[in-house]
Design a protein around this motif. Sequence first.
Motif, short mmCIF file in Angstrom:
data_model
loop_
_atom_site.label_atom_id
_atom_site.label_comp_id
_atom_site.label_asym_id
_atom_site.label_seq_id
_atom_site.Cartn_x
_atom_site.Cartn_y
_atom_site.Cartn_z
N THR A 52 -16.48 -1.51 -13.10
CA THR A 52 -17.17 -0.10 -12.31
C THR A 52 -16.25 0.07 -10.83
O THR A 52 -15.59 0.57 -10.24
N CYS A 53 -16.03 -1.39 -10.23
CA CYS A 53 -15.97 -1.56 -8.81
C CYS A 53 -14.46 -1.11 -8.84
O CYS A 53 -13.38 -0.28 -7.89
N LEU A 54 -13.86 -1.97 -9.76
CA LEU A 54 -12.17 -1.02 -9.65
C LEU A 54 -11.60 -0.31 -9.92
O LEU A 54 -10.10 0.85 -9.36
N ARG A 55 -12.38 0.79 -10.09
CA ARG A 55 -12.24 1.95 -11.13
C ARG A 55 -12.30 3.83 -9.54
O ARG A 55 -12.69 3.77 -9.52
N SER A 56 -13.38 2.58 -7.97
CA SER A 56 -13.71 3.24 -7.47
C SER A 56 -12.94 4.37 -6.80
O SER A 56 -11.34 4.27 -6.70
N ALA A 57 -13.05 5.63 -5.84
CA ALA A 57 -12.78 6.47 -5.08
C ALA A 57 -11.39 5.63 -4.09
O ALA A 57 -10.61 6.13 -4.14
N GLN A 58 -12.11 4.21 -3.52
CA GLN A 58 -11.17 3.82 -2.52
C GLN A 58 -10.08 2.71 -2.93
O GLN A 58 -9.09 3.45 -3.22
N ASN A 59 -10.29 1.96 -4.70
CA ASN A 59 -9.65 1.68 -5.23
C ASN A 59 -8.01 2.62 -5.48
O ASN A 59 -7.07 2.41 -6.05
N GLN A 60 -8.66 3.95 -6.86
CA GLN A 60 -7.97 4.75 -7.09
C GLN A 60 -6.87 5.58 -5.99
O GLN A 60 -6.06 5.97 -6.54
N ARG A 61 -7.81 5.89 -4.52
CA ARG A 61 -6.67 6.41 -3.56
C ARG A 61 -5.91 5.41 -3.51
O ARG A 61 -4.66 5.83 -3.22
N GLU A 62 -5.52 3.56 -3.24
CA GLU A 62 -4.74 3.11 -2.81
C GLU A 62 -3.93 3.33 -4.78
O GLU A 62 -2.83 3.02 -4.08
#
Length: 416
Positions: free
Chosen positions: A320-330
């Motif tokens: 769940t964390c790995l697909r967060s908005a912050q990570n998806q932005r990067e």
Amino acid sequence: MVRTPTLLLALAVACLVLASCGGSSSSKGGTVTLNWWAYNEPSGSFRDAADRCTKQSHGAYRIAFNALGNDADTQRQSLVRRLAAKDSSIDLMSMDVVWTGEFAQAGWIRPWPASFAAKVKKGTLAGPLATAMYQGRLYAAPANSNTQLLWYRKDLVKSPPKTWDAMIDAAVKLPKAGRIEIQGAAYEGTMVWFNALVESAGGKILDSPTTVGSDRAALATAARIMHRLATSKAADPSLKNQKEDQNRLAFEQGKAAFQVNYPFIYPSAKANNPKLFKEIGWAPYPGVKDGVPAKAPIGGFNWGVSSYTKHPQQAFEAATCLRSAQNQREFAIKGGLPPTLSSLYADPKFKKDYPFAALVRRQLDHAGVRPVTPLYADVSLAVYTTVSPPGNIDLKSVVKTLQKRIGDALKSKGLL
């Protein structure tokens, strides 16, 4: 054979180092080590996400990144071997969007518990979310989506063509760099190309998960376009061996006016050839009929939780964390991988950093999804071994051959 104490000690130490000997582990303080097997994303954004989520877990888990190969076929082979052996060294995995049905049917991945599934579904685009579902249940978390655009040289092409035939016509007339870069090797990328052409022609490779597509005209149209490009002056001389990265390199080196590929080529060109980067334009995926929009490919990675993990709770939290908005932005800005979260496409800053965001989302909303079937790997093999190399396609017999081989794949008959 008798083992000496020294040898036994050495083996024990080796097993502590190698995840495959004992799977996931807990280190001092109760921190769980989660082995994440994933595509070795070139920009490093996946590794960054693993480090970021490890820190954000506050000691609950540590994500150990394990790199898979660079193409989908190699990635799948590596995972299938381990999962079929019930290898507990896999806690999390990146899965091509077309593997969901196969992996779920085989019992290799866990369905997402309701509480975690609700978090994943909230704000996720419908197209990517559909790739993570099987028989009405969520089996994966859409981490990034993907679609191919038509990339072109603005200094060579005044107006981007709207169909494949128009693009071939334009390319062969160019005095220099009159090439079209596209994937033609015998692998999944060629299946992606063929399926997009079939879908754009109004057909389906499969009419149902167990039924061969009946639209012979659409199959014939797709084969004709591939053969026409491969036998034209616009073809890369290495087309039969070309994959996405070879296309990227040829375009960056100034050898082609057109490239049909994923957005990862954009940050790559910016870093590797700034002068050419300024001349890159983008347009919708080419259609096969005048005035009829194409059904562009949809790809990407979903995060799956292994059925054999010893730490399912932490694995679902980490995924769940790995697909967060912050990570998806990067993933998008550094690696070119389109997000699956609708909120990012509405973010002004993201749209500035990712200038083709609106086109990507529009294509994802109307994409040509590859066949959904637990036997997808066999169906794909049947297709790409038939139409690769594209220059050798026998237009008189290809439809009959395709339908027979796909039918055999659906019956699990040998293809090799």
